[in-house]
Design a protein around this motif. Structure first.
Motif, short mmCIF file in Angstrom:
data_model
loop_
_atom_site.label_atom_id
_atom_site.label_comp_id
_atom_site.label_asym_id
_atom_site.label_seq_id
_atom_site.Cartn_x
_atom_site.Cartn_y
_atom_site.Cartn_z
N LEU A 255 75.37 62.84 77.74
CA LEU A 255 74.74 63.42 76.65
C LEU A 255 75.23 64.70 75.97
CD1 LEU A 255 70.92 62.82 77.67
CD2 LEU A 255 72.30 61.48 76.19
N GLY A 256 75.66 65.66 76.87
CA GLY A 256 76.15 66.80 76.54
C GLY A 256 77.78 66.81 76.35
N ARG A 257 78.35 65.69 76.80
CA ARG A 257 79.72 65.51 76.35
C ARG A 257 80.52 66.37 77.39
NH1 ARG A 257 78.08 65.39 71.18
NH2 ARG A 257 79.07 67.14 70.71
N TRP A 258 80.04 66.48 78.78
CA TRP A 258 80.75 67.57 79.58
C TRP A 258 81.42 66.62 80.37
CZ3 TRP A 258 75.36 69.31 78.97
CH2 TRP A 258 75.44 70.62 78.23
N SER A 259 82.73 66.91 80.90
CA SER A 259 83.77 65.96 81.60
C SER A 259 83.46 66.53 82.92
CB SER A 259 85.20 65.85 81.09
OG SER A 259 85.78 67.11 80.97
N SER A 260 82.89 67.84 83.33
CA SER A 260 83.06 68.49 84.77
C SER A 260 81.72 68.83 84.87
CB SER A 260 83.94 69.54 84.56
OG SER A 260 83.26 70.86 83.70
N ASP A 261 81.39 69.34 86.09
CA ASP A 261 79.94 69.97 86.23
C ASP A 261 79.45 71.26 85.63
OD1 ASP A 261 79.49 67.61 87.81
OD2 ASP A 261 80.19 68.48 89.60
N CYS A 262 80.41 71.84 84.56
CA CYS A 262 80.18 72.84 84.17
C CYS A 262 78.65 72.85 83.51
CB CYS A 262 80.97 73.34 83.13
SG CYS A 262 81.16 72.46 81.63
N TYR A 263 78.01 71.81 83.21
CA TYR A 263 76.73 71.53 82.39
C TYR A 263 75.62 72.50 83.48
CZ TYR A 263 74.97 68.47 85.84
OH TYR A 263 74.56 67.81 87.00
N GLN A 264 75.90 72.53 84.86
CA GLN A 264 74.97 73.23 85.89
C GLN A 264 74.88 74.79 85.20
OE1 GLN A 264 76.90 72.16 89.45
NE2 GLN A 264 75.78 70.27 89.53
N ARG A 265 75.91 75.43 84.60
CA ARG A 265 75.76 76.75 84.28
C ARG A 265 74.61 76.73 83.25
NH1 ARG A 265 82.24 78.17 83.90
NH2 ARG A 265 82.59 77.34 85.80
N TYR A 266 74.49 75.95 82.25
CA TYR A 266 73.47 75.95 81.35
C TYR A 266 72.19 75.63 81.45
CZ TYR A 266 77.59 75.68 78.32
OH TYR A 266 78.74 75.89 77.56
N ILE A 267 71.88 75.17 82.73
CA ILE A 267 70.30 74.99 83.32
C ILE A 267 69.59 76.17 83.59
CG2 ILE A 267 68.99 73.75 84.73
CD1 ILE A 267 71.11 71.56 84.93
N CYS A 268 68.52 76.63 82.77
CA CYS A 268 68.04 77.63 83.23
C CYS A 268 66.68 77.47 84.00
CB CYS A 268 67.51 78.29 81.77
SG CYS A 268 68.95 78.88 80.66
N LEU A 269 66.34 78.29 85.04
CA LEU A 269 65.43 78.25 85.65
C LEU A 269 64.06 79.03 85.24
CD1 LEU A 269 66.97 77.64 89.31
CD2 LEU A 269 66.27 75.84 87.69
N ASP A 270 63.11 78.39 85.48
CA ASP A 270 61.93 79.37 85.05
C ASP A 270 61.43 80.12 86.24
OD1 ASP A 270 60.05 78.10 86.52
OD2 ASP A 270 59.30 77.00 84.86
N ARG A 271 60.90 81.55 86.07
CA ARG A 271 60.39 82.32 87.12
C ARG A 271 59.53 81.71 88.35
NH1 ARG A 271 60.32 88.31 84.62
NH2 ARG A 271 62.09 88.15 83.37
#
Length: 102
Positions: free
Chosen positions: A60-76
């Protein structure tokens, strides 16, 4: 593409960015101080919160690597729960379960 419009065209990156800047300007904000990159962060975070599989988030994000994991924000609250789980962990069990190959 994640979204399809009613005319069967896909939502491109240009449209939300232009809309965001127009709305910011009309609200009195300095629109050029903002970018559309937060849409990618929000989409990755929402997809992960919905427990979509990694391959689908990447598609969905057109990522070819696992870099999408850097974008995931966790709540407190999620981070607090991890702290509580780690504090409750039996240390000898954790040491026995740990492997340097992980």
């Amino acid at each position: 593409p994640l979204f399809m419009l009613s005319d069967c065209t896909y939502l491109t990156a240009t449209r939300p960015k232009a809309t965001l800047r127009r709305l910011l300007s009309s609200a009195g904000f300095q629109a050029d101080a903002y970018a559309g990159h937060s849409f990618r962060i929000g989409a990755a975070t929402t997809a992960a919160a919905c427990r979509l599989p990694p391959w689908l988030i990447k598609t969905l994000g057109r990522w070819s690597s696992d870099c999408y994991q850097r974008y995931i924000c966790l709540d407190r609250s999620c981070l607090r729960n991890v702290s509580h789980q780690l504090a409750a962990m039996d240390v000898p069990t954790a040491q026995a379960a740990w492997s340097p190959d992980l």
